[in-house]
Scaffold this motif. Structure first.
Motif, short mmCIF file in Angstrom:
data_model
loop_
_atom_site.label_atom_id
_atom_site.label_comp_id
_atom_site.label_asym_id
_atom_site.label_seq_id
_atom_site.Cartn_x
_atom_site.Cartn_y
_atom_site.Cartn_z
N PRO A 134 0.82 -1.21 0.00
CA PRO A 134 0.00 0.00 0.00
C PRO A 134 0.86 1.26 0.00
CG PRO A 134 0.03 -0.98 2.16
CD PRO A 134 0.88 -1.85 1.30
N LEU A 135 0.43 2.24 -0.72
CA LEU A 135 1.15 3.51 -0.73
C LEU A 135 0.26 4.67 -0.32
CD1 LEU A 135 3.59 3.22 -3.68
CD2 LEU A 135 4.09 3.46 -1.27
N VAL A 136 -0.56 4.42 0.63
CA VAL A 136 -1.32 5.48 1.30
C VAL A 136 -2.10 6.46 0.43
CG1 VAL A 136 -0.83 5.86 3.66
CG2 VAL A 136 1.00 6.06 2.02
N ILE A 137 -2.53 7.51 1.14
CA ILE A 137 -3.42 8.52 0.57
C ILE A 137 -2.88 9.21 -0.66
CG2 ILE A 137 -4.96 10.28 1.41
CD1 ILE A 137 -3.19 10.26 3.88
N ASP A 144 -7.12 5.65 5.42
CA ASP A 144 -6.39 6.41 6.43
C ASP A 144 -7.22 7.47 7.11
OD1 ASP A 144 -6.42 7.43 3.94
OD2 ASP A 144 -4.38 6.71 3.64
N VAL A 180 3.13 12.03 -0.15
CA VAL A 180 1.82 11.64 0.36
C VAL A 180 1.48 12.46 1.60
CG1 VAL A 180 0.54 9.77 1.38
CG2 VAL A 180 1.93 9.34 -0.60
#
Lengths: 268, 291
Positions: free
Chosen positions: A264-267, B78, B205
Motif C-alpha cells: 500500500p502507498l497510502v493517501i 487512512d 503523500v
C-alpha cells in the motif's frame, strides 16, 4: 426491535430506501453494522465506476505521455502532474465549487453539484492520472525484443499495439495497478467530507461511522466495523485482480510470472 | 491606504483585500501546514525506525508488536484512522488523567453514550483560554499524523534494512563486530539509499494529507478558504464579493502543486548525494559519469 427489522429498515438507507430517520438513541451493534454496510454501497459505486472509466482514459494518457509529438506529450504530462501533485481532498472542494459556479450560467451542469456525478468525475480524472503514470512506467519497460518480433512479423499500428504492446504493458503494470485500485476505494471515503452534500443523510460508510462516533462519543465500535468492511473489500479486490493477473501471465513459465504483492502507498 | 475600501478599485482594492486581518489568518494557516510537516516528518521517521527495529527483533512479542503496527494501518482507509485516533487519543489522555487526579470518583466514565471524567481531568481544562484548546488540538492532530505515517515509514525502513546486501553484514561479522555494532555501523548507514525512494514517496503523500487537518477540527487552510471565499454582503464587510470559493481552492491547488514540484527537485538532489559511492546501479552510473 429485532436485528432483522433493523436490516429491513436500514440496509438500503444510503440509497434513500427504508426508514426515514437515522437512529438517535440506544444504538445497537446491529444498527451500526447495518448502516455502515449500507454506506458501503456508495464506496463500491464510486470505486467501480471511476476505476472502469479511468482505465480507458489512463491508457490513452499513458500513450500520450510516451508520444513523440510535443502537443500530445505536454498536455498528458500536465494532466498527470496536476492530479498527482495536489491533494484529492482539495480537488474535490475545487471541483464542487467550480460546478456550483458553472451551474449558474449553464443549468445543465446541475447534476454535477451532487456527489453521484460530480465526485465521480473527480475520482475518474484522479484515478486516470495515477493509473496513467503506472501504465506509462510499464510501457517504457515493455521488452525491446517483443516489439522487434512484432516488426519482423510485419505488424504495425493498431494490431501491434493491441496484440503485443498492450498485453505486456498491462501484465507489467498489474501489481501496481491493483494497489491503485485498493487506494481508489479507500479514497472514496473522502467524498462526503469534502463539500459534496449528503442529501437526506444518505452518505457513505465513513459518513455513518462518524455519525455514530459523534453521537455515542465512542469511536471504538463504529470505526472497527468500518475497518472490517474495508479489509473485506480489499481482500475481494485482491482476489479479483489476482484472477486477471493469472490470465495476463498464463503464457509465461511458472518462475517468470509476476506475483501480486499488496504494497500500500497510502493517501493521495 | 486601505482605510476607505469603497474608493479603491482594481489592483489596489485587491491588495487591500488580500491583507485584511482574516486573510492573515489564512496565511498563518499555511504556516500551520508547514509546521505540521516539520513536526510530523521527523516524528514519523522516528516511529518508523522503532517500528522497523521492533519488527526485525528476535524477541517474538516485540516482533509481533512491530509487525502488528505496520500491518494494522494497511487495509483501512487512512482518514478513518485519523478520525478514530483523534477521539481515541483524546479520551485515552483524559482517562489516564482521571485515574491519577480523581481516584475517589465513583461514577462510571462511560454513561450510556457519554464520556464523563471529573472536571480536573478535562484536557485542556474547561477554564483555559481558546488558544490553549487550539494548540492542544493541533498537537493531537500532529501526533495522530506521526503515528499513522510512522507505520508507513516503518514499512519502508523494514524493507530497506532487508535490501542492504547480505555480504555487507557478513563482512562486518567476519571483522568481529557485535550485532549492535553491525546494526549501527553497517546496516543503518547503508539502508538510507534503499529507503529514500519509498520515503520520498511518503513525503509527497504526507504533503497531500495535510488538508485532512480540516477533518480533525483544526482551523486550517481548507477552513479559511471556505470561510473567506463565501459570498460577502456589504453589511458585514468592507470588501463585498460574490462566491469566490472556487478561486480560493484554485489557489490552494496551485500552492500544493508548487510545493510538490519543489520537493521533487530537492529529493532528486538528496538521492544523488546518497547514491554517491554506493554499490548500486545508480552509484555505478555516477562513478562512470565522473570518470
Amino acid at each position: 426491535m429485532s436485528c432483522w427489522e433493523t436490516i429491513a429498515d436500514y440496509a438500503l438507507r444510503s440509497q434513500g430506501i427504508g426508514a426515514k430517520l437515522l437512529p438517535r438513541t440506544d444504538f445497537t451493534l446491529c444498527q451500526q453494522v447495518t448502516l455502515i454496510g449500507s454506506g458501503m454501497i456508495w464506496n463500491i459505486y464510486f470505486g467501480v465506476f471511476s476505476l472502469v472509466s479511468g482505465f480507458l482514459l489512463a491508457t490513452a494518457v499513458a500513450l500520450g505521455k510516451a508520444s513523440q509529438t510535443y502537443w500530445i506529450r505536454k498536455p498528458s504530462e500536465w494532466f498527470v502532474f496536476v492530479f498527482r501533485g495536489s491533494p484529492l481532498f482539495v480537488q474535490f472542494f475545487f471541483a464542487y465549487f467550480l460546478f456550483l459556479t458553472l451551474k449558474q450560467s449553464v443549468p445543465a451542469m446541475a447534476p454535477f453539484t451532487s456527489a453521484w456525478l460530480g465526485a465521480l468525475t473527480v475520482l475518474f480524472l484522479n484515478t486516470a492520472a495515477y493509473s496513467a503514470e503506472i501504465f506509462y512506467g510499464a510501457l517504457l519497460s515493455v521488452p525491446k525484443g517483443d516489439t522487434e518480433a512484432a516488426d519482423s512479423y510485419g505488424m504495425s499500428g493498431w494490431p501491434r499495439f493491441r496484440r503485443i504492446v498492450w498485453p505486456t504493458m498491462l501484465r507489467l503494470a498489474w501489481p501496481a495497478y491493483t494497489n491503485e485500485a485498493i487506494f481508489l476505494f479507500h479514497a472514496t471515503t473522502l467524498v462526503f467530507f469534502s463539500g459534496f452534500p449528503a442529501t437526506g443523510q444518505q452518505g457513505d460508510a465513513l459518513y455513518y461511522a462518524s455519525y455514530f462516533a459523534d453521537k455515542t462519543f465512542n469511536p471504538f465500535v463504529p470505526y472497527p466495523i468500518l475497518a472490517g468492511y474495508f479489509i473485506l473489500l480489499t481482500l475481494i479486490i485482491i482476489g479479483l485482480f489476482g484472477l486477471v493477473n493469472r490470465g495476463l501471465n498464463k503464457h509465461l513459465p511458472q518462475d517468470r510470472r509476476t506475483r501480486l504483492r499488496y504494497r500500500p502507498l497510502v493517501i493521495r | 491606504m486601505c482605510s476607505d475600501p469603497d474608493t479603491l478599485s482594481g489592483l489596489s482594492w485587491l491588495l487591500c483585500y488580500l491583507t485584511t486581518v482574516k486573510h492573515l489568518s489564512l496565511y498563518w494557516a499555511l504556516g500551520t501546514v508547514l509546521l505540521l510537516l516539520a513536526v510530523t516528518a521527523p516524528a514519523a521517521l522516528l516511529f518508523g525506525f522503532f517500528g522497523a527495529v521492533a519488527a526485525r527483533s528476535h524477541f517474538p512479542p516485540l516482533s509481533w508488536i512491530g509487525r502488528g503496527y505496520i500491518a494494522i494501518v494497511r487495509g483501512v482507509p487512512d482518514i478513518a484512522f485519523f478520525m478514530f485516533f483523534v477521539i481515541a487519543l483524546d479520551q485515552g489522555i483524559e482517562w489516564v488523567r482521571h485515574q491519577i487526579k480523581c481516584p475517589d470518583w465513583d461514577l462510571p466514565i462511560r454513561q450510556g453514550s457519554d464520556f464523563l471524567v471529573c472536571p480536573q481531568a478535562k484536557m485542556p481544562l474547561s477554564t483555559s483560554p481558546q488558544w490553549v484548546h487550539e494548540v492542544y488540538g493541533f498537537w493531537i492532530a500532529a501526533f495522530t499524523f506521526a503515528i499513522v505515517f510512522g507505520a508507513f515509514a516503518a514499512n519502508v525502513l523494514y524493507g530497506a534494512m532487508r535490501a542492504v546486501p547480505h555480504s555487507q553484514i557478513e563482512t562486518a561479522e567476519a571483522y568481529g563486530m557485535s550485532r549492535r555494532q553491525t546494526f549501527w555501523r553497517v546496516l543503518v548507514p547503508q539502508m538510507w539509499v534503499f529507503a529514500l525512494p519509498g520515503l520520498s514517496n511518503l513525503w509527497m503523500v504526507l504533503i497531500k494529507a495535510t488538508p485532512l487537518l480540516f477533518l480533525l477540527g483544526v482551523k486550517d487552510i481548507v477552513y479559511w478558504a471556505r470561510e473567506l471565499g463565501g459570498t460577502k454582503t456589504p453589511q458585514f464587510t468592507d470588501y463585498p464579493h460574490g462566491d469566490w470559493r472556487m478561486w480560493y481552492f484554485f489557489g490552494l491547488l496551485v500552492f500544493y502543486l508548487l510545493f510538490t514540484r519543489v520537493s521533487e527537485l530537492a529529493l532528486d538532489r538528496i538521492m544523488a548525494r546518497l547514491t554517491r559511492g554506493q554499490a548500486t546501479m545508480g552509484g555505478e552510473r555516477q562513478r562512470k559519469a565522473a570518470a
